[in-house]
Design an enzyme around this catalytic site. Structure first.
Site, PDB file in Angstrom:
ATOM      1  N   VAL A   1      49.547  38.195  32.650  1.00  0.00           N
ATOM      2  CA  VAL A   1      49.018  39.532  32.902  1.00  0.00           C
ATOM      3  C   VAL A   1      47.626  39.283  33.482  1.00  0.00           C
ATOM      4  O   VAL A   1      46.717  38.858  32.769  1.00  0.00           O
ATOM      5  CB  VAL A   1      48.955  40.382  31.618  1.00  0.00           C
ATOM      6  N   PRO A   2      47.452  39.474  34.790  1.00  0.00           N
ATOM      7  CA  PRO A   2      46.253  39.004  35.481  1.00  0.00           C
ATOM      8  C   PRO A   2      45.026  39.915  35.297  1.00  0.00           C
ATOM      9  O   PRO A   2      44.529  40.531  36.242  1.00  0.00           O
ATOM     10  CB  PRO A   2      46.704  38.957  36.937  1.00  0.00           C
ATOM     11  N   CYS A   3      44.504  39.947  34.092  1.00  0.00           N
ATOM     12  CA  CYS A   3      43.334  40.782  33.794  1.00  0.00           C
ATOM     13  C   CYS A   3      42.116  40.354  34.606  1.00  0.00           C
ATOM     14  O   CYS A   3      41.178  41.142  34.775  1.00  0.00           O
ATOM     15  CB  CYS A   3      43.031  40.777  32.302  1.00  0.00           C
ATOM     16  N   HIS A   4      42.136  39.148  35.143  1.00  0.00           N
ATOM     17  CA  HIS A   4      41.030  38.693  35.993  1.00  0.00           C
ATOM     18  C   HIS A   4      40.960  39.487  37.293  1.00  0.00           C
ATOM     19  O   HIS A   4      39.940  39.455  37.968  1.00  0.00           O
ATOM     20  CB  HIS A   4      41.153  37.186  36.276  1.00  0.00           C
ATOM     21  N   ARG A   5      42.005  40.229  37.628  1.00  0.00           N
ATOM     22  CA  ARG A   5      42.018  41.038  38.851  1.00  0.00           C
ATOM     23  C   ARG A   5      41.432  42.431  38.642  1.00  0.00           C
ATOM     24  O   ARG A   5      41.491  43.268  39.530  1.00  0.00           O
ATOM     25  CB  ARG A   5      43.449  41.160  39.380  1.00  0.00           C
TER      26      ARG A   5
END
Length: 184
Positions: free
Chosen positions: A138-142
């Site tokens: 889950v790409p929370c860095h985006r």
């Protein structure tokens, strides 16, 4: 039964935990493999170190490819089955939107809040992203602040790790470094 394993990536040693229902959590690299392993033992106290099954091996492969800058990894990460049985409903909704952010693109906390139909919930979205047990699946860095500021990042290395992940993804999608500068 809850199990975990550690594995090498282009950024360092990552970790992954799984149950019969799917991936229970993933871990971006700590300073070294020993610290990643220790973090996994702390995060998943009931887990034993085990041999990944085929489903977990596919998730590991997709994470390794993502962190190496392979743009095809995103599609495979979307297929990873997550065990979200302990994730709050609001967080599930936030993570569902976050998981759909394309490689090399970003959204703000406010944009996610508006998509949820809760335009005043940007801070709650930020907390949900901070509680994300599945980075980088889950790409929370985006997800960025409203001013394009990268903001905090709860993974080891904080905002620097977030910037590194975004730079890898920008390169993977053929963006020039100057196109990403506004994000930092």
């Amino acid at each position: 039964m809850l199990q975990f394993a550690c594995f090498d990536t282009a950024l360092g040693c990552c970790g992954i935990a799984w149950s019969e229902q799917g991936i229970k959590g993933s871990q971006l690299p700590e300073e070294n493999a020993g610290l990643t392993r220790e973090r996994m033992r702390v995060r998943f106290r009931a887990a034993i170190e085990g041999e990944p099954n085929a489903q977990v091996l596919r998730a590991i492969d997709a994470i390794q490819r993502l962190l190496a800058g392979d743009p095809t990894a995103q599609a495979d990460l979307l297929d990873v089955q997550l065990d979200q049985s302990e994730v709050a409903e609001f967080n599930l909704n936030v993570h569902a939107i976050t998981r759909q952010i394309p490689l090399g693109q970003t959204m703000t906390y406010g944009e996610i809040a508006r998509r949820l139909g809760q335009p005043g919930a940007a801070r709650a979205v930020g907390r949900a992203e901070g509680d994300n047990p599945f980075a980088p699946i889950v790409p929370c860095h985006r997800v960025l602040g409203s001013n394009g500021y990268s903001g905090g990042f709860s993974a080891p290395g904080g905002a620097q790790t977030k910037q590194k992940l975004l730079a890898i993804e920008a390169a993977a999608t053929g963006q020039m470094a100057a196109e990403q500068q506004a994000l930092f």
